[in-house]
Design an enzyme around this catalytic site. Sequence first.
Site, PDB file in Angstrom:
ATOM      1  N   CYS A  17       4.008   1.581   2.216  1.00 32.13           N
ATOM      2  CA  CYS A  17       5.282   0.936   1.873  1.00 32.13           C
ATOM      3  C   CYS A  17       6.100   1.915   1.041  1.00 32.13           C
ATOM      4  CB  CYS A  17       5.059  -0.327   1.073  1.00 32.13           C
ATOM      5  SG  CYS A  17       3.998  -1.526   1.860  1.00 32.13           S
ATOM      6  N   CYS A  37       0.855  -1.186   0.000  1.00 28.46           N
ATOM      7  CA  CYS A  37       0.000   0.000   0.000  1.00 28.46           C
ATOM      8  C   CYS A  37       0.895   1.241   0.000  1.00 28.46           C
ATOM      9  CB  CYS A  37      -0.985  -0.017   1.161  1.00 28.46           C
ATOM     10  SG  CYS A  37      -0.354   0.642   2.694  1.00 28.46           S
ATOM     11  N   ASP A  51     -10.449  31.348 -25.887  1.00 24.84           N
ATOM     12  CA  ASP A  51      -9.816  31.960 -27.038  1.00 24.84           C
ATOM     13  C   ASP A  51     -10.732  31.728 -28.235  1.00 24.84           C
ATOM     14  OD1 ASP A  51      -7.735  32.824 -28.868  1.00 24.84           O
ATOM     15  OD2 ASP A  51      -7.536  30.700 -29.342  1.00 24.84           O
TER      16      ASP A  51
HETATM   17  P1  ADP Z   1      -7.140  34.654 -31.364  1.00 26.61           P
HETATM   18  O1  ADP Z   1      -7.019  35.308 -30.037  1.00 26.61           O
HETATM   19  O2  ADP Z   1      -8.475  34.914 -32.001  1.00 26.61           O
HETATM   20  O3  ADP Z   1      -6.779  33.235 -31.373  1.00 26.61           O
HETATM   21  P2  ADP Z   1      -4.526  35.527 -32.157  1.00 26.61           P
HETATM   22  O4  ADP Z   1      -4.186  36.161 -30.843  1.00 26.61           O
HETATM   23  O5  ADP Z   1      -3.880  34.251 -32.511  1.00 26.61           O
HETATM   24  O6  ADP Z   1      -6.105  35.400 -32.329  1.00 26.61           O
HETATM   25  O7  ADP Z   1      -4.215  36.572 -33.293  1.00 26.61           O
HETATM   26  C1  ADP Z   1      -4.813  37.846 -33.297  1.00 26.61           C
HETATM   27  C2  ADP Z   1      -4.845  38.419 -34.676  1.00 26.61           C
HETATM   28  O8  ADP Z   1      -3.533  38.687 -35.099  1.00 26.61           O
HETATM   29  C3  ADP Z   1      -5.444  37.479 -35.678  1.00 26.61           C
HETATM   30  O9  ADP Z   1      -6.817  37.660 -35.796  1.00 26.61           O
HETATM   31  C4  ADP Z   1      -4.718  37.881 -36.946  1.00 26.61           C
HETATM   32  O10 ADP Z   1      -5.383  38.949 -37.548  1.00 26.61           O
HETATM   33  C5  ADP Z   1      -3.394  38.381 -36.480  1.00 26.61           C
HETATM   34  N1  ADP Z   1      -2.348  37.377 -36.643  1.00 26.61           N
HETATM   35  C6  ADP Z   1      -1.751  36.663 -35.705  1.00 26.61           C
HETATM   36  N2  ADP Z   1      -0.805  35.863 -36.207  1.00 26.61           N
HETATM   37  C7  ADP Z   1      -0.827  36.060 -37.540  1.00 26.61           C
HETATM   38  C8  ADP Z   1      -0.096  35.527 -38.646  1.00 26.61           C
HETATM   39  N3  ADP Z   1       0.850  34.601 -38.501  1.00 26.61           N
HETATM   40  N4  ADP Z   1      -0.396  35.987 -39.869  1.00 26.61           N
HETATM   41  C9  ADP Z   1      -1.353  36.907 -40.021  1.00 26.61           C
HETATM   42  N5  ADP Z   1      -2.062  37.446 -39.052  1.00 26.61           N
HETATM   43  C10 ADP Z   1      -1.806  37.039 -37.806  1.00 26.61           C
HETATM   44 MG    MG Z   2      -5.726  31.612 -31.029  1.00 31.26          MG
END
Ligand code: ADP
Ligand code: MG
Length: 714
Positions: free
Chosen positions: A23, A20, A409
């Site tokens: 131990c 158990c 998110d």
């Molecule tokens: P969420 O919070 O909706 O998941 P993110 O925080 O990942 O969104 O990204 C916020 C915004 O930033 C996205 O809606 C996009 O417009 C822009 N974004 C983030 N990463 C990229 C990327 N690699 N290429 C183009 N746009 C991006």
């Molecule tokens: Mg995201």
Amino acid sequence: MQNANRTKELHRLSISGMCCPNCAEKIKGAVCKLPGVEKADVNFMQSTLSADINDVQPEQLISAIQSLGYDARVIDDAHGSGGNPEGSNPAEERISRLEIIGVVISALLVGLAGIGSLNDWFWGIRLGLIISAIVICGRSLAWKGLLALMKFQLDMNFLMIVAVIGALFIGEWVEGGVIIVLFAISELLESASVNRSRRAIEALIKVAPQTAIVIRNLVKTTVPVDEIKVGELILVKPGTTISLDGVIRSGRTTINESAITGESLPVSKQREDKVLAGTINGEGAIEVIVSRGKGDTTLDRIIKLVRQAQSERAPVQSFIEKFARYYTPVVVGLATVIAILPPILFNGEWSTWIYRSLAMLVISCPCAFVLSTPVTIVSALAGAARRGVLIKGGAYLENLYKIRALALDKTGTVTEGTLVVHDVHKLDGITQEDILRLAATVESHSEHPVAKAIINRAEKDDLEIGTPSNFTALPGQGARANVGKDTVFVGNHAMFEELEICNGDVHSLLSEIENASQTAVLVGSPDKLFGVISVSDKIRATASATIRELRNSGIQKVHLLTGDNWKAGRTIAELLGADEVSAELLPDQKVDEVKKLREKYGSVAMVGDGINDAPALAAADIGIAMGAAGTDAALETADVVLMDDRIDRLPWVFRLSRKARHIIMSNIAFAILTKLSFIILAATGNATLWMAVFADTGVSLLVIFNGMRALNCK
Ligand code: ADP
Ligand code: MG
């Protein structure tokens, strides 16, 4: 010379003979005392010891363990992280046939001795029978008890032996025999049932094959997986299990990924798709470029996490272990008082009071308490993992039921995360194709859902995607890289506002896109905007039903957090049925929102996709990540991982937490109540010794069986 690289190594030993969690504590104590042992932990449910050692040979650990009456051997992790096909299973501890035969024979001997009355002619033979039974059943018990006594530990085995000898001494021979036989039977049952729940866990630790067919210079050879390097090409035949992570180079097939995601519906895969070790290839032969070598595959990481999860203690567990530490000495003290005081002070009958005190000794065993939690927790974790939900420890499981607010998110969590490009708007001379090509080139190094959408579209349009250099992801905003000599930015409005290259025309275009609840992705250089790509995403079909269900299980607040624009955020929040939405957030602003929720509601869970939500996941009481099969960051930072992207598993996770908690609490209450009432019965002379054994081990067994119900939470 070997000692040079011997310093500070983690060693894992498998231990046999533990009955158990007590131990386990005993062994841990002994190992920690060895010089050179920095840290040691013994996991009862896994039957393993892991120790950080400095200039100590594992053999010394083994002999320390053996001196307590247990056995140990080294687990060869180098060849066993995915589990050897045979023999690696540390938990497996078969009950030997010899032990069972011994118990049966002893039971017969005691039964035989029980025939006839005490003072008849054959008393010598009967005593002989009882003593043989005790010797057969109680040998190893007595040995362990003695070893513990020599180390000044109050050991259960020792107390049992005292009870048996005491019974013989006051002339209750048959009862002495019954105690030892019942104790032995229950030990066997206990270890059989604990083994069963151990097997449930070990069954999760699916084994990827130890060999693979590698193609080198067009020659196919079967070699051990640790000889295969990242970048090499392997052939996976139909119907076989994939041995390493990789990307399909040619062929198409369907793959059963249940080992990772818990989802048994096969997924179709073709060129460029990722495949994972431990998943089973369907009907097609595929050639795979290895992306992760042995020990580094997603499966290997999951196995490591599952093992760690089991060794994390839940708060109730620590509490109950503390309780157990006081319980035994208190009851033993009480038993001593009862044996001695009444005869001396009140002229009581010695044999009566000794008998009562012996009954108390028998139930002074804390096993039922200490078994009440770990079996339940491990069963719950195993049941979850089987459904593709990785919970990283008992504490998270225990705390999930406290959650009152949920931060979500948007992209990839509430929405499907498979965005599509709607339009490419050109602004300044550059053609639509060039805008898309530049954007796709930058994004080819990004993991963001927006990046995938752009690349998919560029591929569909047969555009040539180049190789970017100096790629930098700007979390929550976008990305930047050099394409040829030029620096190209791809990202949201806020990012370009910072570059100060937006003008009125752009703003009206952007609001047009946002009014359609789409997301605008801007493409430009440090001083010029080339164009805007509009993308959009669909809400997951199950998302709003999931939220409704969660509300019924005590979630009071659902707050959507997004880096995307307000318009898109509000649309999704409405479809989802969220209480509130915050948009245009950078990753650290998401952290602030989570903190605010914590202040208001006490306990907050954050659900994110793990790509840029890691800080917010870490800030929440419980971070829940989606779809870790894709990203490592999620697997590392989250406390709970939904392997297959299915947000609709969440209500189940909360139910599991409540069920596990319910089982644990009822186990503890049951164990304490029965034991306490039995102590009273024994003190007032209403309990027999063999009833005591039943009360003691019966409770342990019930607690184990009850705990195992957590494996099958509906
Ligand atoms: P969420 O919070 O909706 O998941 P993110 O925080 O990942 O969104 O990204 C916020 C915004 O930033 C996205 O809606 C996009 O417009 C822009 N974004 C983030 N990463 C990229 C990327 N690699 N290429 C183009 N746009 C991006
Ligand atoms: Mg995201």
